[in-house]
Write a protein that holds these residues in place. Structure first.
Motif, short mmCIF file in Angstrom:
data_model
loop_
_atom_site.label_atom_id
_atom_site.label_comp_id
_atom_site.label_asym_id
_atom_site.label_seq_id
_atom_site.Cartn_x
_atom_site.Cartn_y
_atom_site.Cartn_z
N LEU A 274 0.83 -1.19 0.00
CA LEU A 274 0.00 0.00 0.00
C LEU A 274 0.87 1.24 0.00
CD1 LEU A 274 -2.54 -1.14 2.74
CD2 LEU A 274 -2.81 -1.24 0.25
N GLY A 275 0.31 2.30 -0.54
CA GLY A 275 1.02 3.59 -0.50
C GLY A 275 0.75 4.26 0.83
N ILE A 276 1.45 3.89 1.90
CA ILE A 276 1.18 4.41 3.24
C ILE A 276 2.46 4.94 3.87
CG2 ILE A 276 -0.77 2.86 3.60
CD1 ILE A 276 1.05 1.02 5.12
N TRP A 277 2.25 5.66 4.96
CA TRP A 277 3.41 6.20 5.69
C TRP A 277 3.16 6.15 7.19
CZ3 TRP A 277 1.62 10.46 8.31
CH2 TRP A 277 0.50 11.13 7.74
N TYR A 278 4.26 6.23 7.92
CA TYR A 278 4.22 6.22 9.38
C TYR A 278 4.93 7.48 9.87
CZ TYR A 278 5.39 5.00 14.20
OH TYR A 278 5.55 5.02 15.56
#
Length: 346
Positions: free
Chosen positions: A262-266
Motif C-alpha cells: 500500500l502507499g502508506i506512511w508512518y
C-alpha cells in the motif's frame, strides 16, 4: 353383351364416346327433378305412356329419367332401342316396331311388354358425341311427323343443357370444396404457427423475467462486493497501522512498511519522523532508495488540498481520532487521487 338387333350397334368412336359420357359424372345416379320434369313433359306433349332419358354405356343403358316403365333403372345395351338411336344424329323413329327387321327378336317388341312405337332424339355433346337419348314409347302404332321430330329434338337439347349445367354445378362444388379444404389447411397451419409464436413469446417473457431477476441479483452482489472491498481496504490499512504500533524497533517498522504494497506512511507523533512505504514513494515518483521527508510529502499534495491534509494530520495527532480523506497528489510524473487514512499511534 347379347345383341338382339341382328346388326352392329357399336359406333367406331365408341371408346371416345364413353369417355365423353363419363366426364359428366351422371351414370347410375339417383333421379333428379330437372330430368323427370322434361320426360313427363314429353309424355304430355306427345300423349304417350312412356318417356325415358337414357345414357348408353359400354354394356348397359342407364335411365336418368323414367316415366311409365316402373322402377327399371337400367337394361342391357343389346336390348335397348336407345342403342340404335345413338347411331344416327337425327331422330330415330319406329312407327310400327314389329314390321322392322332389326326388331323382330327384340324382347321389348316380341315379348309381353308389347312395344309398338318408338321415337328417340340423341343427346349430343358440344364436341359431337351422342351419349344417350330422350325417347318416347307407345304400345300402339302411330305416325310421327316432321313437326313432332323437331319438338322431340328441342326437348333433347334441353336435357343436354341440363346435363351440362349439372356438370358445371358439380365442378363448382368440387372447386369450392377444394378451396374450403385449402382454407382449412391454411387455417390449421396459421393456428399452429400462432400457437408456436404464443409459446415462444411466453418463453421469451419467462427468460426476460429470469434475466431481470439475475441482473438484480448481480447488481446487489456488485454493491456487496464494493462495500466489502471498501471494508477490506480499511481493514488492510488498519492492520498495517496495528502492525506498525506493535513494531518495537525501527528495523521492524521499516520491514513492515517495505513489505506492504500500500502507499502508506508512518509518522512519529513526538519526533515527526516520517517513514513512507515503497509503494508511497512510487506514487510520489521517488525511487526506493531516495529519502522522502514529511514536508516533501506535503509539498506533493495539490496546493488547494495541502493545508487541509496538514490540518487533518495535526488534528489526528492531537485528538487521537482517525481520519479518512481522499486528495490529489502530484508525483514527479503525473497527478493521481490518493485516499489517505491516518490514526494516532500510542
Amino acid at each position: 353383351m347379347d345383341n338382339t338387333f341382328g346388326k352392329n350397334i357399336i359406333p367406331d368412336n365408341d371408346e371416345l364416346r364413353i369417355e365423353a359420357l363419363k366426364r359428366y359424372k351422371i351414370l347410375d345416379t339417383p333421379p333428379e327433378n330437372a330430368f323427370d320434369n322434361v320426360a313427363k313433359l314429353a309424355t304430355q306433349i306427345f300423349d304417350v305412356p312412356v318417356s325415358l332419358i337414357s345414357l348408353v354405356d359400354a354394356e348397359q343403358v342407364y335411365f336418368k329419367a323414367n316415366i311409365g316403365m316402373g322402377n327399371v333403372k337400367s337394361t342391357s345395351r343389346g336390348v335397348s332401342l336407345c342403342s340404335l338411336s345413338i347411331l344416327d344424329k337425327n331422330v330415330t323413329v319406329f312407327e310400327n316396331a314389329p314390321t322392322e327387321p332389326c326388331l323382330l327378336t327384340n324382347p321389348n317388341v316380341a315379348g309381353s311388354f308389347g312395344l309398338r312405337f318408338y321415337a328417340g332424339a340423341p343427346l349430343t355433346t358440344a364436341d359431337g358425341f351422342r351419349i344417350g337419348t330422350l325417347c318416347i314409347i307407345d304400345k300402339t302404332p302411330r305416325t310421327f311427323d316432321e313437326k313432332s321430330r323437331v319438338i322431340l329434338e328441342s326437348l333433347a337439347k334441353i336435357v343436354m343443357d341440363e346435363i351440362e349445367l349439372r356438370l358445371s354445378s358439380i365442378e363448382e362444388a368440387e372447386k369450392q370444396h377444394m378451396i374450403s379444404e385449402s382454407a382449412e389447411a391454411v387455417n390449421e397451419e396459421l393456428k399452429a404457427t400462432n400457437d408456436e409464436l404464443f409459446y415462444s413469446q411466453r418463453m421469451v417473457e419467462e427468460l426476460n423475467e429470469e434475466l431481470s431477476t439475475t441482473n438484480e441479483e448481480i447488481l446487489a452482489a456488485n454493491e456487496e462486493l464494493i462495500a466489502l472491498n471498501h471494508s477490506l481496504k480499511v481493514s488492510q490499512r488498519s492492520l498495517y497501522l496495528s502492525n506498525a504500533k506493535l513494531a518495537e524497533s525501527e528495523e521492524i517498522k521499516n520491514l513492515a512498511i517495505e513489505q506492504a504494497e500500500l502507499g502508506i506512511w508512518y509518522i512519529d507523533a513526538d519526533t515527526r519522523e516520517f517513514i513512507p512505504s515503497p509503494r508511497l514513494k512510487e506514487f510520489f515518483g521517488y525511487e526506493p532508495s531516495e529519502t522522502m521527508a514529511y514536508d516533501a510529502a506535503l509539498n506533493h499534495i495539490r496546493e488547494d488540498y495541502r493545508s487541509i491534509v496538514g490540518a487533518k494530520v495535526e488534528e489526528a495527532i492531537a485528538s487521537g481520532e482517525a481520519y479518512d480523506l481522499e486528495y490529489p497528489i502530484i508525483s514527479k510524473k503525473k497527478t493521481i487521487d490518493y485516499d489517505g487514512l491516518g490514526q494516532l499511534e500510542n
